[in-house]
Enzyme design. Sequence first.
Site, PDB file in Angstrom:
ATOM      1  N   ARG A 116       0.867  -1.188   0.000  1.00  0.00           N
ATOM      2  CA  ARG A 116       0.000   0.000   0.000  1.00  0.00           C
ATOM      3  C   ARG A 116       0.898   1.232   0.000  1.00  0.00           C
ATOM      4  NH1 ARG A 116      -3.192  -2.862  -1.579  1.00  0.00           N
ATOM      5  NH2 ARG A 116      -5.302  -3.360  -0.851  1.00  0.00           N
ATOM      6  N   GLU A 160      -2.768   7.688  -4.480  1.00  0.00           N
ATOM      7  CA  GLU A 160      -3.188   7.021  -5.718  1.00  0.00           C
ATOM      8  C   GLU A 160      -4.451   7.688  -6.215  1.00  0.00           C
ATOM      9  OE1 GLU A 160      -3.557   2.728  -5.557  1.00  0.00           O
ATOM     10  OE2 GLU A 160      -1.537   2.563  -4.752  1.00  0.00           O
ATOM     11  N   HIS A 192      -0.826   0.060  -9.645  1.00  0.00           N
ATOM     12  CA  HIS A 192      -1.492  -0.872  -8.720  1.00  0.00           C
ATOM     13  C   HIS A 192      -2.108  -2.060  -9.481  1.00  0.00           C
ATOM     14  CE1 HIS A 192      -3.340  -1.056  -4.434  1.00  0.00           C
ATOM     15  NE2 HIS A 192      -3.045  -2.273  -4.889  1.00  0.00           N
TER      16      HIS A 192
HETATM   17  C1  DGY Z   1      -4.727  -6.313  -3.100  1.00  0.00           C
HETATM   18  O1  DGY Z   1      -5.525  -7.102  -3.641  1.00  0.00           O
HETATM   19  O2  DGY Z   1      -4.936  -5.832  -2.000  1.00  0.00           O
HETATM   20  C2  DGY Z   1      -3.445  -5.952  -3.742  1.00  0.00           C
HETATM   21  O3  DGY Z   1      -3.199  -4.599  -3.634  1.00  0.00           O
HETATM   22  C3  DGY Z   1      -3.255  -6.510  -5.118  1.00  0.00           C
HETATM   23  O4  DGY Z   1      -2.435  -5.737  -5.883  1.00  0.00           O
END
Ligand code: DGY
Length: 323
Positions: A237, A266, A285
């Site tokens: 994250r 983001e 992402h």
């Molecule tokens: C999630 O599914 O939480 C991830 O960020 C996949 O990239």
Amino acid sequence: MKIFVTAEILPQGIEELKNAGHQVEVWNQSHQIPYEQLLQKAKDFDALITMLSDQIDRNFLEVNKHLKVITNYAVGHNNIDSKAATELGIAIGNTPDVLTEATADLALSLLLNVSRQITHAQKQIEAGHWTKWGAMDYLGHSLRGKTLGIFGAGRIGRCFATTCARAFSMNILYCARSPKTDFENELGAKRVEFKELLEQSDVVSVHCDLNDSTKELFNAESFSLMKPSSIFINTARGGVHNESDLISALSNSKIWGAGLDVTNPEPMSANSPLLTIPTVAVSPHIGSATITARNAMSSIVAQNILKAFEQKELIGDVNKLYS
Ligand code: DGY
């Protein structure tokens, strides 16, 4: 029952829900459904399939406490106030396991990309700068026998470490709340304190949840402890790193490079200085974005909903972390 999906997803799970006799509506606009609109819309539904970019906070949940289940189309669930949901009796689901390899493989892609400056080199070709072969151009770092520091030794971190240890004979250090004996026995991985991880690793890769204890943990102080030759990878994250501190660390040669699948904030601005640094690679992402993983995620969100309707334990049961 009526189920609302906040973005188009691969159809497998939607078919499973329809075959079970439920009505499914999918948000099919090109922009993300705004918070207020989703909050109002949810009043007419029994269950939601949400994306990691949807903010499901306490206010949303209190307004929509009739919801039986909300399942995130992701393994991470920091966008949902699951503590509030648990108090209100709303089941929260996620999609564990099925995206582990896809996300770990993306971490490896970013690491290889940065270590050999592939994105930067391609941009140079596109700009017409490949005019001769250069013996001093694009010098990168070999990964063989180097030390990889994993922050968060969950499924994705361990999968990434296993690949790096097997493919590049990398030594593995890790930080985790508790020792992972299997991981240590299998790879000779060593559990260390955060400071040691930063100081000793050639590559530091983030694989933790975003929560109060990890928010912007990778900041000016952390980057200053890393080796000047080191590479920072984040596929977890964006909120785990402070992005202006990362830009300063790269610009002032505190660290050598960075590979990011997640950014803070983001989406990343197209004007981000990170995009101009030769030893940086960024993807938007896309950790779970393989057809295999996304099909499996589609099926799991459907199964989570069907199980919640039957008051059975979800495949990805987030509430148990809060009960
Ligand atoms: C999630 O599914 O939480 C991830 O960020 C996949 O990239």
